[in-house]
Design a protein around this motif. Structure first.
Motif, PDB file in Angstrom:
ATOM      1  N   VAL A   1       0.872  -1.168   0.000  1.00 57.74           N
ATOM      2  CA  VAL A   1       0.000   0.000   0.000  1.00 57.74           C
ATOM      3  C   VAL A   1       0.914   1.224   0.000  1.00 57.74           C
ATOM      4  O   VAL A   1       1.722   1.406   0.906  1.00 57.74           O
ATOM      5  N   LEU A   2       0.815   2.055  -1.028  1.00 57.88           N
ATOM      6  CA  LEU A   2       1.730   3.180  -1.209  1.00 57.88           C
ATOM      7  C   LEU A   2       0.991   4.500  -1.069  1.00 57.88           C
ATOM      8  O   LEU A   2      -0.143   4.645  -1.534  1.00 57.88           O
ATOM      9  N   VAL A   3       1.658   5.438  -0.412  1.00 59.14           N
ATOM     10  CA  VAL A   3       1.181   6.816  -0.362  1.00 59.14           C
ATOM     11  C   VAL A   3       1.994   7.604  -1.385  1.00 59.14           C
ATOM     12  O   VAL A   3       3.215   7.694  -1.276  1.00 59.14           O
ATOM     13  N   VAL A   4       1.342   8.162  -2.384  1.00 64.88           N
ATOM     14  CA  VAL A   4       2.015   8.778  -3.525  1.00 64.88           C
ATOM     15  C   VAL A   4       1.745  10.283  -3.524  1.00 64.88           C
ATOM     16  O   VAL A   4       0.599  10.718  -3.379  1.00 64.88           O
ATOM     17  N   SER A   5       2.827  11.053  -3.681  1.00 66.15           N
ATOM     18  CA  SER A   5       2.731  12.509  -3.862  1.00 66.15           C
ATOM     19  C   SER A   5       3.479  12.870  -5.134  1.00 66.15           C
ATOM     20  O   SER A   5       4.583  12.355  -5.380  1.00 66.15           O
ATOM     21  N   ILE A   6       2.899  13.753  -5.938  1.00 65.08           N
ATOM     22  CA  ILE A   6       3.476  14.128  -7.235  1.00 65.08           C
ATOM     23  C   ILE A   6       3.522  15.643  -7.325  1.00 65.08           C
ATOM     24  O   ILE A   6       2.524  16.322  -7.040  1.00 65.08           O
ATOM     25  N   ARG A   7       4.667  16.164  -7.703  1.00 64.98           N
ATOM     26  CA  ARG A   7       4.832  17.593  -7.925  1.00 64.98           C
ATOM     27  C   ARG A   7       5.412  17.819  -9.310  1.00 64.98           C
ATOM     28  O   ARG A   7       6.431  17.211  -9.665  1.00 64.98           O
ATOM     29  N   PRO A   8       4.801  18.689 -10.134  1.00 61.16           N
ATOM     30  CA  PRO A   8       5.380  18.979 -11.454  1.00 61.16           C
ATOM     31  C   PRO A   8       6.638  19.813 -11.325  1.00 61.16           C
ATOM     32  O   PRO A   8       6.794  20.613 -10.383  1.00 61.16           O
ATOM     33  N   VAL A   9       7.560  19.632 -12.276  1.00 60.39           N
ATOM     34  CA  VAL A   9       8.792  20.414 -12.321  1.00 60.39           C
ATOM     35  C   VAL A   9       8.493  21.736 -13.003  1.00 60.39           C
ATOM     36  O   VAL A   9       7.958  21.767 -14.111  1.00 60.39           O
TER      37      VAL A   9
END
Length: 566
Positions: A286-294
């Motif tokens: 079970v993964l907690v994913v955070s994404i930020r654009p460059v």
């Protein structure tokens, strides 16, 4: 005075390129100068030879030589041949070297300075010699009158004039060279200004140090770090991300769509908008994913952080179970108080025999439940879970049934099969089955479990509405639920835990019309009954041992509620 040394990498490159351009231009200028000088001298030789030959072959010169005063006829002719575009001097002399003409009239009659032996013999000689006008490139050739040499002609160009001509050419060349140097410097400055923006003015040492820190931090961070380029290909990945996503060593450069990740996680990685603390399931985690654009650049990428939420999710499930146990104990305590009041009231009314019979019946029912579960399930974790879940089911008006043939002896489960995974599997399946059976006709959940053929089989069936055939796979998708938002995590966790243990989950239809989940987990040792001896959830225990009304047993570990209710 010591010149300051450029510190930034861009400044060093600018200085190096400026010096390089200057050296190349200077080298080209020197080469051009030497080449032009050689060509100028060769041109002077050819011009002097052509002039001397033309004068020697002129009939007027032969006629003047025969006259009594050759100088009077030849001097004006020689002066006419000299000038800025012609030769510097033309000297006509007697065969013995006595001058008849000269640019300086006072030197007429003197002896010619230079070598005339070859011309006296009828040959032509070209040389560089220091004469009365300075160093010059000259040609001496004979004047023939029939078969006899009657005079000699010398035509030449001084080296000073050659140098002057060369100086004009070199000046123009240096002008072009300076222009090229300036243009190269401007271009270098523009390129390096762009480089300075990209390197933020850091020099090579600082960039090297930052790279070392970057590599150390990349491998030291335990969380997963994934960097994607504008085409959503992996540009950088650390060890944590490789482990969490199960990536190969050569994953750099691979597109996100080729990683074989679950569709929900792949869609999140392909999205352009930022994401924060989203929960995604893989086959094992079970993964907690955070994404930020460059920000910046022609093609924007993104930075992805991954945190392993598997242990926390399991602990959260255990905490929910403990809360359920607590609520069940409260309910039992309330019921026990009511029964105790009933017994006391009967005694006060003088109905002692009825009070004893009522208390004895309650004790036998509770003891029957405990004895049944303890006798059938030797594993303490499963036994405790079944007793707790039976109390919860009873409180919600659902009959929890443990089949007569259900049995798991102590020590059957291998050490590699985590007790936490069993709790996750069995707890979620019972919870979902109880929710499905609640309010249905019969309101019953049947649990069967056994170790057979080297497998641990956990089977849970309910009397609920069941699962539509078209939703058989969707129930294992995170977020799918018929119970409203905020649900739909139990069944995906069940499948994940079964997969982690090397097993599988099967979904079928129970004989009473509800859903039936069967989980098969490998034991490795092959101990237990044969496949034909596996209990069926349709065969409950007869009589008082079959229905567990005060506590229940939950058995299967493959799926959670049949309709994706958790």
């Amino acid at each position: 005075m010591r010149l300051p040394r450029p510190r930034s990498l861009a400044g060093q490159l600018f200085a190096m390129q400026a010096v390089l351009v200057a050296v190349i231009v200077a080298g080209c200028a020197v080469f051009a100068y030497l080449t032009d000088r050689a060509q100028a001298e060769e041109t002077a030789r050819r011009q002097a030879t052509a002039t001397a030959t033309a004068v020697a072959r002129s009939p007027s010169v032969v006629a003047a030589v025969r006259s009594d005063n050759p100088t009077a006829a030849l001097q004006p002719y020689a002066d006419a041949l000299t000038g800025e575009r012609g030769v510097t001097f033309v000297v006509v002399m007697a065969p013995d070297g006595t001058r008849w003409t000269h640019p300086e009239p006072d030197r007429i009659g003197g002896t010619y300075l230079g070598h005339i032996d070859a011309a006296q013999r009828g040959g032509t000689l070209t040389e560089t010699y220091d004469g009365t006008l300075g160093r010059s490139v000259r040609t001496i050739t004979p004047v023939w009158d029939r078969d006899r040499v009657v005079a000699l002609v010398s035509a030449g160009i001084t080296v000073d004039r050659i140098t002057e001509q060369l100086r004009h050419q070199v000046t123009a060349l240096l002008g072009f060279a300076c222009g090229a140097l300036a243009l190269g410097a401007v271009g270098t400055y523009v390129v390096n200004a762009r480089l300075r923006r990209h390197t933020h003015g850091m020099n090579a040492t600082e960039l090297s140090r930052m790279h070392d820190y970057h590599q150390a931090a990349l491998h030291a961070v335990r969380e997963g770090l994934l960097m994607l380029d504008g085409r959503r290909r992996i540009a950088l990945v650390n060890d944590g991300a490789r482990e969490l996503l199960g990536l190969r060593e050569d994953a750099v450069g691979t597109s996100v769509t080729e990683l074989g990740l679950p569709p929900s996680l792949t869609g999140a990685l392909l999205a352009a908008e930022p994401r924060e603390d989203e929960l995604h399931l893989t086959a094992d985690r079970v993964l907690v994913v955070s994404i930020r654009p460059v920000v910046g650049g022609e093609r924007r990428g993104s930075v992805v952080t991954l945190r392993d939420h598997t242990e926390l999710q399991a602990l959260s499930g255990e905490l929910d179970s403990e809360r359920g146990f607590t609520q069940a104990l409260r309910a039992q305590a309330h019921e026990a108080a009511n029964r105790l009041h009933t017994v006391v009231s009967l005694i006060e009314l003088g109905r002692v025999e009825e009070a004893v019979g009522f208390a004895t019946a309650e004790l036998e029912l509770a003891q029957t439940l405990t004895d049944r579960v303890v006798d059938a399930v030797g594993e303490p974790v499963l036994a405790a879970l079944l007793l707790g879940k039976s109390a919860q089911a009873s409180e919600r008006g659902v009959e929890l049934v443990l089949t007569d043939d259900s049995r798991i002896d102590d020590g059957v489960l291998p050490p590699g099969l985590a007790a936490r995974d069993l709790v996750t599997i069995l707890g979620n399946l019972i919870d979902n089955a109880v929710e499905a059976a609640q309010g249905s006709a019969g309101s019953r959940v049947t649990v069967a479990l056994a170790a057979a053929g080297g497998e641990l089989l956990l089977r849970v069936a309910d009397t609920g509405p069941g699962v539509r055939p078209g939703d058989a796979e969707a129930v294992f998708t995170r977020g799918w639920s018929t119970r409203g938002p905020g649900r739909g995590i139990g069944l995906p966790l069940v499948r994940q835990a079964a997969h982690r243990a090397g097993g599988r989950v099967e979904l079928g239809t129970a004989p009473e019309g509800g859903a039936e989940f069967t989980v098969r987990l490998p034991l490795g040792g092959g101990r237990g009954r044969t496949a034909e001896q596996v209990p069926s959830p349709t065969r409950p225990v007869d009589g008082a041992d079959a229905a567990v009304t005060g506590g229940g047993a939950a058995v299967t570990g493959g799926g959670a509620g049949t309709e994706g209710r958790t």
